[in-house]
Structures are given as C-alpha cells and as structure tokens.
Design an enzyme around this catalytic site. Structure first.
Site, PDB file in Angstrom:
ATOM      1  N   GLU A   1       7.644   1.026   4.994  1.00 15.50           N
ATOM      2  CA  GLU A   1       7.108  -0.004   5.873  1.00 15.50           C
ATOM      3  C   GLU A   1       7.320  -1.347   5.204  1.00 15.50           C
ATOM      4  OE1 GLU A   1       2.840   0.296   6.388  1.00 15.50           O
ATOM      5  OE2 GLU A   1       2.836  -1.097   8.075  1.00 15.50           O
TER       6      GLU A   1
ATOM      7  N   HIS B   1       3.971   7.151   3.779  1.00 14.63           N
ATOM      8  CA  HIS B   1       4.899   6.017   3.616  1.00 14.63           C
ATOM      9  C   HIS B   1       4.419   5.082   2.521  1.00 14.63           C
ATOM     10  CE1 HIS B   1       2.076   4.212   6.661  1.00 14.63           C
ATOM     11  NE2 HIS B   1       2.255   3.117   5.955  1.00 14.63           N
TER      12      HIS B   1
ATOM     13  N   HIS C   1       0.824  -1.211   0.000  1.00 14.94           N
ATOM     14  CA  HIS C   1       0.000   0.000   0.000  1.00 14.94           C
ATOM     15  C   HIS C   1       0.853   1.253   0.000  1.00 14.94           C
ATOM     16  CE1 HIS C   1       0.435  -0.825   4.414  1.00 14.94           C
ATOM     17  NE2 HIS C   1       0.562   0.485   4.499  1.00 14.94           N
TER      18      HIS C   1
HETATM   19 CO    CO Z   1       1.104   1.356   6.286  1.00 20.05          CO
END
Ligand code: CO
Length: 135
Positions: A130, A79, A7
């Site tokens: 991440e 992020h 994502h």
């Molecule tokens: Co995230």
C-alpha cells in the site's frame, strides 16, 4: 520516492479477540475500531512508536480480507504500507516501470484520511504493498 514504513497490516478473523490479544497480552495501546466500508474492512491501529500495526477484519462478502482469511483462517500478514510524498507521481512512475496498480488506479481515501493505492503482490516479491500520501 519510497518514504517511511507507515504500517504493517494483519488480517484477523475476530477483531475483538485480536484487540484483546494486543492490548492484554502484548500490553499495546489499541485504537477504537474504525469502519471503512469502501475498503471492506473494520480496522484498529496499534502505535508502536516507530510505526503502526493495522488489524483488519472483513466487512461484507466481497471484502478482499474475506478471501485472504479463507486461505489463512487464523489470520496473517496482509500488506505493508509505505509513505510517498506525491501519490500520483509515484503511481505514474510505477506504471511506467511496469508495476500493476490494483482497482481502477485512482487513489482512495484510506484509514488515515489520506489517499492510498495498492500495488499487485506479484510485482513486489509476493507482498501486497500500500502506498499512502504523506503529510
Ligand atoms: Co493499510
């Protein structure tokens, strides 16, 4: 080591307004809000078919999103999240390469119920990364 893009996360000052923007203006399917107090955020996810967009609203004064929104009050890209097969192996390899893992370096359970880690943006082209364990 690096797998799929899981994502892209966007920090937002008002999750209800951001949800309405994606749902009504962009015609997206937006999930129900999910509270993640350990991460200091409430999130919704938008499935775009090939990946997801995560909208993040801060919870609490210590939220990492709160300081981000002080610098970018309208919101902004926060992020990107990549999948890895083995998050511990990935962490150990990255640390050996000199990359900094945020926090205590131990994976936490993220929004999808899977272990996640964050890598220092200064080590990755100014982008907070991440990692999420796949599968
Ligand atoms: Co995230």
């Amino acid at each position: 080591m690096l797998g799929r893009l899981n994502h892209v996360a966007i920090a937002v000052p008002d999750l209800a307004a951001a949800t309405a923007l994606y749902r009504d203006t962009l015609g997206a399917k937006v999930s129900a809000p999910q509270s993640l107090p350990e991460h200091g955020v409430t999130v919704v996810f938008i499935d775009t078919g090939n990946t997801k967009i995560e909208l993040l609203e801060p919870v609490g004064e210590k939220s990492p999103i709160a300081s981000f929104l002080e610098k970018s009050p309208a919101g902004g890209m926060h992020h990107i999240c990549y999948e890895v097969d083995d998050i511990i192996a990935a962490r150990d390899r990255l640390k050996a390469e000199g990359a900094r893992v945020l926090g205590d370096g131990e994976p936490k359970i993220g929004a999808h119920g899977k272990p996640v880690l964050f890598l220092h943006p200064k080590d990755f082209l100014g982008t907070l990364v991440e990692l999420e364990q796949a599968g």
